[in-house]
Scaffold this active site. Structure first.
Site, PDB file in Angstrom:
ATOM      1  N   ILE A   1       7.322 -49.231  19.464  1.00 21.73           N
ATOM      2  CA  ILE A   1       6.305 -48.849  18.479  1.00 21.73           C
ATOM      3  C   ILE A   1       6.918 -48.783  17.072  1.00 21.73           C
ATOM      4  CG2 ILE A   1       4.703 -47.006  17.816  1.00 21.73           C
ATOM      5  CD1 ILE A   1       4.618 -46.208  20.830  1.00 21.73           C
TER       6      ILE A   1
ATOM      7  N   TYR B   1      10.168 -33.195  27.929  1.00 14.24           N
ATOM      8  CA  TYR B   1       9.559 -34.196  27.040  1.00 14.24           C
ATOM      9  C   TYR B   1       8.276 -33.624  26.428  1.00 14.24           C
ATOM     10  CZ  TYR B   1       7.295 -38.507  25.436  1.00 14.24           C
ATOM     11  OH  TYR B   1       6.662 -39.468  24.664  1.00 14.24           O
TER      12      TYR B   1
ATOM     13  N   LYS C   1       7.267 -32.806  22.382  1.00 23.05           N
ATOM     14  CA  LYS C   1       6.110 -33.406  21.702  1.00 23.05           C
ATOM     15  C   LYS C   1       5.153 -32.328  21.184  1.00 23.05           C
ATOM     16  CE  LYS C   1       7.533 -37.411  21.729  1.00 23.05           C
ATOM     17  NZ  LYS C   1       7.647 -38.238  20.532  1.00 23.05           N
TER      18      LYS C   1
ATOM     19  N   THR D   1       6.368 -50.121  26.376  1.00 20.19           N
ATOM     20  CA  THR D   1       7.672 -50.199  25.704  1.00 20.19           C
ATOM     21  C   THR D   1       8.771 -49.789  26.675  1.00 20.19           C
ATOM     22  OG1 THR D   1       7.752 -47.902  24.990  1.00 20.19           O
ATOM     23  CG2 THR D   1       6.596 -49.445  23.529  1.00 20.19           C
TER      24      THR D   1
HETATM   25  N1  LIG Z   1       5.348 -45.786  24.776  1.00 17.66           N
HETATM   26  C1  LIG Z   1       4.398 -44.874  24.958  1.00 17.66           C
HETATM   27  O1  LIG Z   1       3.515 -45.015  25.826  1.00 17.66           O
HETATM   28  C2  LIG Z   1       4.353 -43.647  24.112  1.00 17.66           C
HETATM   29  C3  LIG Z   1       3.313 -42.731  24.315  1.00 17.66           C
HETATM   30  C4  LIG Z   1       3.243 -41.590  23.526  1.00 17.66           C
HETATM   31  C5  LIG Z   1       4.218 -41.371  22.567  1.00 17.66           C
HETATM   32  N2  LIG Z   1       5.231 -42.262  22.407  1.00 17.66           N
HETATM   33  C6  LIG Z   1       6.248 -41.971  21.390  1.00 17.66           C
HETATM   34  O2  LIG Z   1       6.413 -43.099  20.549  1.00 17.66           O
HETATM   35  C7  LIG Z   1       7.720 -43.076  19.991  1.00 17.66           C
HETATM   36  C8  LIG Z   1       8.348 -44.458  20.104  1.00 17.66           C
HETATM   37  O3  LIG Z   1       8.553 -44.744  21.468  1.00 17.66           O
HETATM   38  P1  LIG Z   1       8.535 -46.218  22.079  1.00 17.66           P
HETATM   39  O4  LIG Z   1       7.487 -46.213  23.122  1.00 17.66           O
HETATM   40  O5  LIG Z   1       8.509 -47.232  21.018  1.00 17.66           O
HETATM   41  O6  LIG Z   1       9.943 -46.223  22.847  1.00 17.66           O
HETATM   42  P2  LIG Z   1      11.228 -47.161  22.715  1.00 17.66           P
HETATM   43  O7  LIG Z   1      12.174 -46.667  23.753  1.00 17.66           O
HETATM   44  O8  LIG Z   1      10.833 -48.587  22.722  1.00 17.66           O
HETATM   45  O9  LIG Z   1      11.788 -46.809  21.269  1.00 17.66           O
HETATM   46  C9  LIG Z   1      12.401 -45.568  21.009  1.00 17.66           C
HETATM   47  C10 LIG Z   1      13.266 -45.709  19.792  1.00 17.66           C
HETATM   48  O10 LIG Z   1      13.929 -44.459  19.565  1.00 17.66           O
HETATM   49  C11 LIG Z   1      15.280 -44.721  19.297  1.00 17.66           C
HETATM   50  N3  LIG Z   1      16.139 -43.604  19.655  1.00 17.66           N
HETATM   51  C12 LIG Z   1      16.336 -43.055  20.865  1.00 17.66           C
HETATM   52  N4  LIG Z   1      17.295 -42.110  20.796  1.00 17.66           N
HETATM   53  C13 LIG Z   1      17.686 -42.055  19.501  1.00 17.66           C
HETATM   54  C14 LIG Z   1      18.644 -41.301  18.792  1.00 17.66           C
HETATM   55  N5  LIG Z   1      19.447 -40.421  19.404  1.00 17.66           N
HETATM   56  N6  LIG Z   1      18.777 -41.499  17.464  1.00 17.66           N
HETATM   57  C15 LIG Z   1      18.024 -42.412  16.815  1.00 17.66           C
HETATM   58  N7  LIG Z   1      17.111 -43.169  17.439  1.00 17.66           N
HETATM   59  C16 LIG Z   1      16.948 -43.001  18.759  1.00 17.66           C
HETATM   60  C17 LIG Z   1      15.615 -45.943  20.173  1.00 17.66           C
HETATM   61  O11 LIG Z   1      16.803 -46.595  19.731  1.00 17.66           O
HETATM   62  C18 LIG Z   1      14.368 -46.762  19.976  1.00 17.66           C
HETATM   63  O12 LIG Z   1      14.484 -47.523  18.795  1.00 17.66           O
HETATM   64  C19 LIG Z   1       8.476 -41.978  20.738  1.00 17.66           C
HETATM   65  O13 LIG Z   1       8.513 -40.828  19.945  1.00 17.66           O
HETATM   66  C20 LIG Z   1       7.621 -41.722  21.954  1.00 17.66           C
HETATM   67  O14 LIG Z   1       7.765 -40.405  22.445  1.00 17.66           O
HETATM   68  C21 LIG Z   1       5.315 -43.405  23.136  1.00 17.66           C
END
Ligand SMILES: NC(=O)c1ccc[n+]([C@@H]2O[C@H](COP(=O)([O-])OP(=O)(O)OC[C@H]3O[C@@H](n4cnc5c(N)ncnc54)[C@H](O)[C@@H]3O)[C@@H](O)[C@H]2O)c1
Length: 350
Positions: free
Chosen positions: A55, A208, A212, A245
């Site tokens: 995202i 988690y 959030k 993702t």
């Molecule tokens: N994918 C979903 O369905 C979903 C749903 C609700 C919320 N979210 C939220 O969306 C956001 C993005 O998630 P995503 O789905 O793109 O996941 P993703 O795993 O594709 O991306 C997560 C990103 O966070 C970075 N990251 C992780 N640990 C880190 C650290 N210690 N320091 C710096 N960066 C770090 C990773 O390198 C990656 O770029 C997150 O906050 C997640 O909780 C995602």
């Protein structure tokens, strides 16, 4: 945590996820998600944490396409070069860069902010997007439970340290914006102020969801402080939906997603679709001056009732200041609020 409590926490998180997936499926049946359109914003500068993947990558790319200068902040250096190159190539915008920031280390967050400030750039949009989900029980460099440390506390410190730049960069009628990515799992989260590190009872699902939930409380308190001081900065929190993702890599059914099972697109949003609410919060003209909102599918929604409790917000903020090593003057409530926000002394009354 007893196996039964862990199971209960997992069931609650999955129930929240299934509710969203069903809603997304119904939406697909009714025509799907409609891509929002925004006018170019070439004079704006944005930071997107976790901008190398999922995202965050889609958000950074979309902001770059609008002409913004975009800094990807992340801990994945090998991926960063590729991500920056891809965004530049696909958007024809050369003002895209990467700066290392490991949110699992408060020192790294401070180094990132120093490095960003050395660039002498303004900052109009901060997207607190990075996150980890359902990792095994682990600690950050500073000893915090990983979900709490990375998803919440790292972003808390980052935002606080960048607030002065955001305040200087915003102006009346053209506010700077803090966009924080939460999740529907916050609805089933519980915040234990006496055990924020989940030491007594750990479950990856519960930890988690708690992180959030903390992000929602943080956003609302930040917005209240900014509004009380009439600063040209707003803070909103977004829920991207359930998005396909790598976030699900630690979930037992994660490999099914990676195997690109047919029909996945019906249930999950694509990363681009998942980024739309973040982009909406970052640039939508109708959100100018509007903060303290929980945004979902480019609309305002209600968050968990407990998130609107100002006392809970304040107590979490105070604890977070202590943990992040930031001042939290308790002597005078108004003075404390100003210091909490990192905004300096109160301006003279007009
Ligand atoms: N994918 C979903 O369905 C979903 C749903 C609700 C919320 N979210 C939220 O969306 C956001 C993005 O998630 P995503 O789905 O793109 O996941 P993703 O795993 O594709 O991306 C997560 C990103 O966070 C970075 N990251 C992780 N640990 C880190 C650290 N210690 N320091 C710096 N960066 C770090 C990773 O390198 C990656 O770029 C997150 O906050 C997640 O909780 C995602």
């Amino acid at each position: 945590m007893s196996p039964l409590s862990a199971l209960w926490a997992a069931l609650r998180v999955y129930a929240a996820g299934v509710a969203v997936v069903v809603a997304q499926l119904l939406r697909r049946c009714r025509g799907g998600f409609v891509e929002p359109v925004f006018s170019p914003q070439p004079d704006r500068v944005a930071i997107v944490t976790g901008g190398t993947d999922g995202i965050g990558f889609a958000t950074a790319k979309r902001l770059a396409r609008l002409g913004m200068t975009v800094i990807l902040a992340g801990n994945n250096e090998p991926k960063a070069e590729e991500a920056v190159a891809r965004i530049k190539e696909e958007t024809l915008n050369d003002r895209v860069d990467f700066l290392y920031c490991d949110l699992a280390s408060l020192r790294s967050v401070r180094c990132f902010v120093d490095a960003f400030k050395r660039k002498n750039l303004p900052l109009h949009v901060l997207v607190n997007n990075a996150g980890v989900m359902m990792v095994p029980q682990r600690r950050t460099v500073d000893g915090f439970e990983e979900h709490f440390g990375v998803n919440y506390l790292g972003h808390f410190l980052l935002t606080r340290l960048l607030l002065d730049t955001l305040v200087r960069s915003g102006r009346a009628g053209r506010s700077a914006r803090v966009v924080t990515v939460s999740s529907a799992t916050h609805y089933v989260g519980t915040l234990d102020l006496d055990d924020l590190q989940s030491s007594a009872r750990y479950s990856p699902h519960g930890a988690y969801a708690q992180s959030k939930l903390a992000l929602v409380l943080f956003t609302y308190h930040l917005q209240a402080l900014l509004a009380a001081q009439r600063q040209p900065v707003t803070a909103n929190v977004v829920d991207p939906g359930v998005v396909n993702t790598e976030l699900y890599r630690h979930v037992f059914w994660g490999p099914c997603l990676r195997a690109k099972m047919p029909m996945t697109w019906c249930f999950f949003k694509s990363p681009d679709e998942g980024a739309w609410t973040s982009v909406y919060a970052a640039v939508a003209p109708e959100l100018e001056g509007v903060g303290g909102r929980y945004l979902y599918n480019e609309r305002e929604a209600r968050s968990l009732a407990a998130t609107y409790d100002p006392e809970l917000q304040r107590r979490l903020w105070a604890r977070s200041c202590l943990m992040a090593g930031l001042p939290d003057a308790a002597a005078d409530a108004r003075g404390a609020q100003r210091e909490d926000a990192g905004l300096g002394p109160a301006p003279a009354a007009p």
